[in-house]
Design a protein around this motif. Structure first.
Motif, PDB file in Angstrom:
ATOM      1  N   ALA A 127      71.993 -42.610 -60.478  1.00 43.35           N
ATOM      2  CA  ALA A 127      70.482 -43.240 -59.992  1.00 43.35           C
ATOM      3  C   ALA A 127      70.292 -43.006 -58.340  1.00 43.35           C
ATOM      4  CB  ALA A 127      70.006 -44.712 -60.323  1.00 43.35           C
ATOM      5  N   GLY A 128      71.526 -43.765 -57.545  1.00 45.20           N
ATOM      6  CA  GLY A 128      71.405 -43.694 -56.361  1.00 45.20           C
ATOM      7  C   GLY A 128      71.605 -42.227 -55.505  1.00 45.20           C
ATOM      8  N   TYR A 129      72.435 -41.430 -56.446  1.00 44.77           N
ATOM      9  CA  TYR A 129      72.714 -39.897 -55.846  1.00 44.77           C
ATOM     10  C   TYR A 129      71.573 -39.120 -55.966  1.00 44.77           C
ATOM     11  CZ  TYR A 129      75.014 -35.437 -54.957  1.00 44.77           C
ATOM     12  OH  TYR A 129      75.214 -34.285 -54.607  1.00 44.77           O
ATOM     13  N   ALA A 130      70.903 -39.296 -57.280  1.00 45.71           N
ATOM     14  CA  ALA A 130      69.384 -38.673 -57.380  1.00 45.71           C
ATOM     15  C   ALA A 130      68.446 -38.644 -56.386  1.00 45.71           C
ATOM     16  CB  ALA A 130      68.904 -38.884 -58.970  1.00 45.71           C
ATOM     17  N   PHE A 131      68.339 -40.019 -56.215  1.00 46.16           N
ATOM     18  CA  PHE A 131      67.608 -40.643 -55.136  1.00 46.16           C
ATOM     19  C   PHE A 131      67.736 -40.080 -53.504  1.00 46.16           C
ATOM     20  CE2 PHE A 131      66.365 -43.149 -51.308  1.00 46.16           C
ATOM     21  CZ  PHE A 131      64.933 -43.622 -51.795  1.00 46.16           C
ATOM     22  N   LEU A 132      69.122 -39.916 -53.418  1.00 41.09           N
ATOM     23  CA  LEU A 132      69.575 -39.290 -51.919  1.00 41.09           C
ATOM     24  C   LEU A 132      69.191 -37.745 -52.107  1.00 41.09           C
ATOM     25  CD1 LEU A 132      72.953 -40.745 -51.065  1.00 41.09           C
ATOM     26  CD2 LEU A 132      70.927 -40.948 -49.884  1.00 41.09           C
ATOM     27  N   GLN A 133      69.238 -37.059 -53.326  1.00 42.33           N
ATOM     28  CA  GLN A 133      69.008 -35.804 -53.214  1.00 42.33           C
ATOM     29  C   GLN A 133      67.371 -35.629 -53.140  1.00 42.33           C
ATOM     30  OE1 GLN A 133      70.989 -34.861 -57.201  1.00 42.33           O
ATOM     31  NE2 GLN A 133      71.830 -33.323 -56.189  1.00 42.33           N
ATOM     32  N   ARG A 134      66.763 -36.363 -53.721  1.00 43.50           N
ATOM     33  CA  ARG A 134      65.272 -36.103 -53.303  1.00 43.50           C
ATOM     34  C   ARG A 134      64.793 -36.577 -51.992  1.00 43.50           C
ATOM     35  NH1 ARG A 134      64.957 -39.438 -58.119  1.00 43.50           N
ATOM     36  NH2 ARG A 134      64.135 -41.237 -56.797  1.00 43.50           N
ATOM     37  N   THR A 135      65.418 -37.416 -51.368  1.00 41.20           N
ATOM     38  CA  THR A 135      64.801 -37.946 -49.984  1.00 41.20           C
ATOM     39  C   THR A 135      65.624 -37.429 -48.810  1.00 41.20           C
ATOM     40  OG1 THR A 135      66.154 -39.906 -50.125  1.00 41.20           O
ATOM     41  CG2 THR A 135      63.983 -39.967 -51.213  1.00 41.20           C
ATOM     42  N   ARG A 136      66.922 -36.636 -49.090  1.00 41.94           N
ATOM     43  CA  ARG A 136      67.710 -36.345 -48.166  1.00 41.94           C
ATOM     44  C   ARG A 136      67.098 -35.628 -46.921  1.00 41.94           C
ATOM     45  NH1 ARG A 136      74.027 -33.765 -47.866  1.00 41.94           N
ATOM     46  NH2 ARG A 136      73.849 -33.575 -45.315  1.00 41.94           N
ATOM     47  N   GLU A 137      66.270 -34.662 -47.040  1.00 36.63           N
ATOM     48  CA  GLU A 137      65.760 -33.807 -46.123  1.00 36.63           C
ATOM     49  C   GLU A 137      65.076 -34.771 -45.243  1.00 36.63           C
ATOM     50  OE1 GLU A 137      62.465 -30.126 -45.276  1.00 36.63           O
ATOM     51  OE2 GLU A 137      63.340 -30.759 -47.242  1.00 36.63           O
ATOM     52  N   SER A 138      64.036 -35.935 -45.655  1.00 42.46           N
ATOM     53  CA  SER A 138      63.260 -36.630 -44.898  1.00 42.46           C
ATOM     54  C   SER A 138      64.172 -37.823 -44.178  1.00 42.46           C
ATOM     55  CB  SER A 138      62.168 -37.407 -45.418  1.00 42.46           C
ATOM     56  OG  SER A 138      62.704 -38.022 -46.556  1.00 42.46           O
ATOM     57  N   GLN A 139      65.242 -38.186 -44.908  1.00 46.21           N
ATOM     58  CA  GLN A 139      66.147 -39.305 -44.066  1.00 46.21           C
ATOM     59  C   GLN A 139      66.837 -38.500 -43.197  1.00 46.21           C
ATOM     60  OE1 GLN A 139      67.589 -42.850 -46.104  1.00 46.21           O
ATOM     61  NE2 GLN A 139      67.202 -41.726 -48.311  1.00 46.21           N
ATOM     62  N   GLN A 140      67.375 -37.394 -43.510  1.00 49.92           N
ATOM     63  CA  GLN A 140      68.384 -36.734 -42.430  1.00 49.92           C
ATOM     64  C   GLN A 140      67.410 -36.507 -40.992  1.00 49.92           C
ATOM     65  OE1 GLN A 140      71.246 -34.193 -43.710  1.00 49.92           O
ATOM     66  NE2 GLN A 140      71.815 -33.364 -41.701  1.00 49.92           N
ATOM     67  N   ALA A 141      66.138 -36.051 -41.430  1.00 50.23           N
ATOM     68  CA  ALA A 141      65.478 -35.739 -40.210  1.00 50.23           C
ATOM     69  C   ALA A 141      65.177 -36.970 -39.272  1.00 50.23           C
ATOM     70  CB  ALA A 141      64.101 -35.122 -40.589  1.00 50.23           C
ATOM     71  N   ALA A 142      64.937 -38.134 -39.994  1.00 48.92           N
ATOM     72  CA  ALA A 142      64.899 -39.334 -39.038  1.00 48.92           C
ATOM     73  C   ALA A 142      66.141 -39.925 -38.519  1.00 48.92           C
ATOM     74  CB  ALA A 142      64.243 -40.462 -40.225  1.00 48.92           C
ATOM     75  N   PHE A 143      67.337 -39.763 -39.098  1.00 50.04           N
ATOM     76  CA  PHE A 143      68.691 -40.023 -38.773  1.00 50.04           C
ATOM     77  C   PHE A 143      68.957 -39.135 -37.728  1.00 50.04           C
ATOM     78  CE2 PHE A 143      73.218 -38.974 -38.377  1.00 50.04           C
ATOM     79  CZ  PHE A 143      73.685 -40.238 -38.368  1.00 50.04           C
ATOM     80  N   GLU A 144      68.488 -37.831 -37.376  1.00 49.49           N
ATOM     81  CA  GLU A 144      68.935 -37.123 -36.364  1.00 49.49           C
ATOM     82  C   GLU A 144      68.083 -37.366 -35.102  1.00 49.49           C
ATOM     83  OE1 GLU A 144      68.514 -33.111 -37.879  1.00 49.49           O
ATOM     84  OE2 GLU A 144      70.189 -33.427 -39.430  1.00 49.49           O
ATOM     85  N   GLN A 145      67.043 -38.258 -35.140  1.00 46.29           N
ATOM     86  CA  GLN A 145      66.634 -38.542 -33.972  1.00 46.29           C
ATOM     87  C   GLN A 145      67.130 -39.608 -33.351  1.00 46.29           C
ATOM     88  OE1 GLN A 145      63.863 -37.019 -32.858  1.00 46.29           O
ATOM     89  NE2 GLN A 145      64.222 -35.612 -34.654  1.00 46.29           N
ATOM     90  N   ALA A 146      68.202 -40.259 -33.721  1.00 47.39           N
ATOM     91  CA  ALA A 146      68.729 -41.358 -33.202  1.00 47.39           C
ATOM     92  C   ALA A 146      69.522 -40.839 -31.787  1.00 47.39           C
ATOM     93  CB  ALA A 146      70.149 -41.730 -34.012  1.00 47.39           C
ATOM     94  N   PRO A 147      69.350 -41.662 -30.645  1.00 49.43           N
ATOM     95  CA  PRO A 147      69.819 -41.165 -29.449  1.00 49.43           C
ATOM     96  C   PRO A 147      70.822 -40.524 -29.162  1.00 49.43           C
ATOM     97  CG  PRO A 147      68.418 -43.154 -29.230  1.00 49.43           C
ATOM     98  CD  PRO A 147      68.750 -42.854 -30.800  1.00 49.43           C
ATOM     99  N   LEU A 148      71.923 -41.173 -29.888  1.00 52.40           N
ATOM    100  CA  LEU A 148      73.419 -40.697 -29.616  1.00 52.40           C
ATOM    101  C   LEU A 148      73.375 -39.328 -30.180  1.00 52.40           C
ATOM    102  CD1 LEU A 148      76.586 -40.647 -28.841  1.00 52.40           C
ATOM    103  CD2 LEU A 148      76.860 -41.867 -31.192  1.00 52.40           C
ATOM    104  N   ILE A 149      72.929 -38.967 -31.381  1.00 52.20           N
ATOM    105  CA  ILE A 149      72.911 -37.731 -31.980  1.00 52.20           C
ATOM    106  C   ILE A 149      72.345 -36.655 -31.393  1.00 52.20           C
ATOM    107  CG2 ILE A 149      72.321 -36.425 -34.212  1.00 52.20           C
ATOM    108  CD1 ILE A 149      74.640 -38.386 -34.827  1.00 52.20           C
TER     109      ILE A 149
END
Length: 266
Positions: free
Chosen positions: A13-35
């Motif tokens: 269930a968790g992996y299915a959620f990640l697959q559905r939301t990865r694009e939006s979650q990763q886009a937000a993650f990549e805005q971290a100052p260090l990255i």
């Protein structure tokens, strides 16, 4: 404050959620100052690098280079990494080629410092390929802080493709490469129901057991068959289900241990 990936469930269930939301979650993650700083620095400066020595001397660029290949922990092993990057990957006797962990030779080949024609770091698309891989792996690391099994599942397809792309390998050699890859080894061991003590057996015995167990569970012992999306899906399903059960049993055991300690103390 940087974005922390959300993993609301464990298992499938968790992996299915990640697959559905990865694009939006990763886009937000990549805005971290260090990255953002690391990615921008790599894109701005990598074309001017002419040697492995120069790359290793620039910690920010080295962090991206290592991170792109999942070698983050080698950030302080500068002399070793310089030798790896200077290796001729066409020479089977070179340092990078000798390692069973193929991440080293993949990095050396990508940068090409040891190639006869030298590196081509200013080629269009090179910086994007490396920074994309860096961002993908950093996101997976962040996911792993919440659930290590999710990180392994997310890397499974890429790690398996790296082995299967080496068309010169025999199937036995591919299994040895699986055993040399910590994430692939963990996924297959768990999916196949192999015990924790399995890794103490000699390599030939492990190879035989991997092949026999894969034949019984999946109907094939050929690593290249796992390039099929349905086979990958089934392997990940078994890994996630069995991993979730193992985690649950571990937590129950920990809880029982705490309760026993409290009772003894009382």
């Amino acid at each position: 404050m940087s974005f922390q990936p959300v993993v609301p469930f464990s298992g499938t269930a968790g992996y299915a959620f990640l697959q559905r939301t990865r694009e939006s979650q990763q886009a937000a993650f990549e805005q971290a100052p260090l990255i953002k700083r690391n990615v921008e620095a790599f894109r701005d400066r990598i074309a001017s690098i002419t040697s492995a020595e120069e790359l290793v001397a620039d910690r920010q660029l080295l962090e991206v280079a290592l991170g792109a290949f999942g070698l983050d922990e080698d950030i302080n092993n500068k002399y070793f990494i310089e030798k790896i990057l200077s290796s001729d990957t066409e020479d089977p006797k070179s340092l990078a080629s000798k390692f069973s962990d193929k991440r080293y030779s993949a990095m050396a080949k990508a940068f090409g410092f040891g190639d006869a024609n030298g590196p081509s770091l200013d080629v269009a698309g090179f910086a994007d390929r490396i920074t994309d891989a860096y961002q993908d792996r950093q996101f997976e690391i962040a996911v792993g802080e919440s659930d290590s099994n999710m990180r392994l599942a997310m890397s499974f397809e890429r790690e398996l493709a790296t082995i299967n792309d080496q068309t010169e390998l025999s199937d036995n050699a591919r299994w040895y490469s699986v055993m040399a890859s910590p994430p692939l080894r963990k996924v297959f061991e768990t999916a196949l129901g192999l015990p924790q003590s399995f890794g103490t057996l000699d390599l030939d015995r492990q190879l035989t057991e991997f092949r026999d167990r894969a034949e019984r569970v999946f109907g094939t012992s050929d690593v290249t068959d796992f390039a099929d999306p349905d086979m990958q899906k089934e392997a990940l399903r078994l890994f996630l289900v069995r991993g979730q059960i193992a985690d649950g049993q571990s937590q129950m055991g920990s809880g029982a241990s705490i309760a026993l300690t409290l009772l003894q103390g009382g």
